[in-house]
Scaffold this active site. Structure first.
Site, mmCIF file in Angstrom:
data_model
loop_
_atom_site.group_PDB
_atom_site.id
_atom_site.type_symbol
_atom_site.label_atom_id
_atom_site.label_comp_id
_atom_site.label_asym_id
_atom_site.label_seq_id
_atom_site.Cartn_x
_atom_site.Cartn_y
_atom_site.Cartn_z
ATOM 1 C CD GLU A 20 -2.685 -1.285 2.492
ATOM 2 O OE1 GLU A 20 -3.506 -0.385 2.749
ATOM 3 O OE2 GLU A 20 -2.477 -2.257 3.239
ATOM 4 C CB SER A 146 -5.715 -1.096 0.571
ATOM 5 O OG SER A 146 -5.533 0.092 1.276
ATOM 6 C CE1 TYR A 214 -7.088 4.214 -0.740
ATOM 7 C CE2 TYR A 214 -6.662 1.952 -1.406
ATOM 8 C CZ TYR A 214 -6.842 2.894 -0.419
ATOM 9 O OH TYR A 214 -6.812 2.516 0.898
ATOM 10 N NE ARG A 253 -12.783 2.238 5.770
ATOM 11 C CZ ARG A 253 -11.574 2.006 5.277
ATOM 12 N NH1 ARG A 253 -10.676 2.967 5.233
ATOM 13 N NH2 ARG A 253 -11.250 0.791 4.847
ATOM 14 C CG ASP A 255 -13.932 -1.486 5.660
ATOM 15 O OD1 ASP A 255 -14.261 -0.281 5.691
ATOM 16 O OD2 ASP A 255 -12.794 -1.868 5.312
ATOM 17 C CD GLU A 269 -10.358 -5.390 6.505
ATOM 18 O OE1 GLU A 269 -9.243 -4.851 6.625
ATOM 19 O OE2 GLU A 269 -10.600 -6.247 5.626
ATOM 20 C CG ASN A 271 -9.479 -0.543 7.453
ATOM 21 O OD1 ASN A 271 -8.732 -1.203 6.756
ATOM 22 N ND2 ASN A 271 -10.804 -0.660 7.391
ATOM 23 N N GLY A 275 -7.281 5.572 5.175
ATOM 24 C CA GLY A 275 -6.736 6.410 4.118
ATOM 25 C C GLY A 275 -7.151 7.865 4.271
#
Length: 315
Positions: A20, A146, A214, A253, A255, A269, A271, A275
């Site tokens: 990443e 990601s 992205y 964050r 998901d 999961e 994070n 990002g």
């Protein structure tokens, strides 16, 4: 009028060694620009294996950790920063390591009452030779972010993903295999102990993979999500509970997937270093909650500076 970070030396850690890296460079540049607007003396550090030497010479007041993925987000860099007794942003060693290891994180989250998918950990060689779960299912590296190296296996598929057996596979020999949950892709950013919003994600490819996250036009973000108030509150509660159960600090964050037909909400999961690119979800949710990008970066920086090290190390 003085700027809020005037006189503060902030080292922005970016780039790094993971798959990443390119995303991290974009996140780091955006955060460094914001920190300069806020008055900080900013040093942009492309974090390599000489990071301890570089930071020992720089002696920053705080490190803004904009690294993503392996090494930068899994507790390794956090351990370096703790050893150097340098204040830094986001989660500490244990929370970072736990969240990055999907299998261990699921066990902790399930014990805390957070609804997670079934499935389990398998050798990529086994998962590449036979269906270890009945399709449809999802295969992903156990310790990447990601959506790197993720495969979706559809119902009726004759064989598992061939890529799992490829010599070019770089994501470890353990993979997480989970039943595919149909429905909506959701995300919730937690800032401190507050869930900001629920975003619904429509991927242009039908799957929220790396390019959808992205790439320009790769996905459409709908804030707030088109779900009932009850489900939205459940998603926020699950994300906040997950943040706390893993011992996270600062910004995270989560998901999630929501099967609106069967009324099933699962958390996929957490994070620990979301990002911060122009297409990222966390800044978008912060803006929805009244924090523009600079205000979000300021909060993250001041929160990290105020507590020294995330594991309690004094500056």
């Amino acid at each position: 009028m003085s700027l809020p970070l005037a006189g503060r030396h902030v080292a922005v850690l970016m780039g790094g060694l993971s798959a990443e890296r390119e995303v991290s460079l974009v996140s780091g540049a955006a955060c460094a620009d914001a920190l300069e607007r806020l008055g900080a003396n900013v040093t942009r550090v492309d974090a390599g294996r000489d990071l301890a030497t570089v930071l020992s010479a720089l002696r920053p007041d705080v490190c803004f950790n904009a690294l993503h993925g392996e090494w930068g987000e899994d507790g390794c860099v956090q351990g370096v920063l703790e050893t150097l007794r340098v204040a830094y942003t986001h989660s500490g060693v244990l929370a970072s390591a736990l969240a990055m290891d999907k299998n261990k994180a699921k066990a902790v989250l399930a014990a805390a009452g957070v609804k997670v998918p079934g499935g389990g950990l398998y050798s990529r060689f086994e998962a590449g030779r036979r269906h270890v779960l009945p399709p449809p299912y999802v295969v992903k590296p156990n310790a990447q972010g990601s959506s790197v190296g993720v495969f979706r296996v559809f119902e009726g598929a004759n064989s598992p993903p061939e890529g799992l057996l490829s010599p070019a596979w770089l994501f470890g020999d353990e993979v997480m295999v989970e039943p595919y949950v149909r429905g909506l892709e959701l995300a919730v950013t937690v800032m401190g102990d507050r869930a900001l919003a629920v975003t619904e994600i429509e991927a242009a490819t039908g799957f929220y993979d790396y390019d959808a996250k992205y790439g320009e036009g790769g996905s459409r973000h709908i804030v707030p999500a088109r779900i009932t108030a009850v489900v939205a509150e459940q998603a926020k509660a699950q994300a906040t509970a997950a943040h706390a159960a893993l011992g996270c600090r600062g910004l995270t964050r989560s998901d999630l997937r929501y099967d609106d037909i069967n009324d099933l909400l699962v958390l996929l999961e957490v994070n620990t270093q979301p990002g911060m690119t122009p297409t990222s979800l966390a800044p978008e949710q912060a803006a929805h909650a009244g924090f523009d990008f600079d205000a979000l970066v300021l909060w993250i920086t001041e929160e990290g500076y105020a507590r020294g090290g995330a594991e309690g190390a004094a500056r």
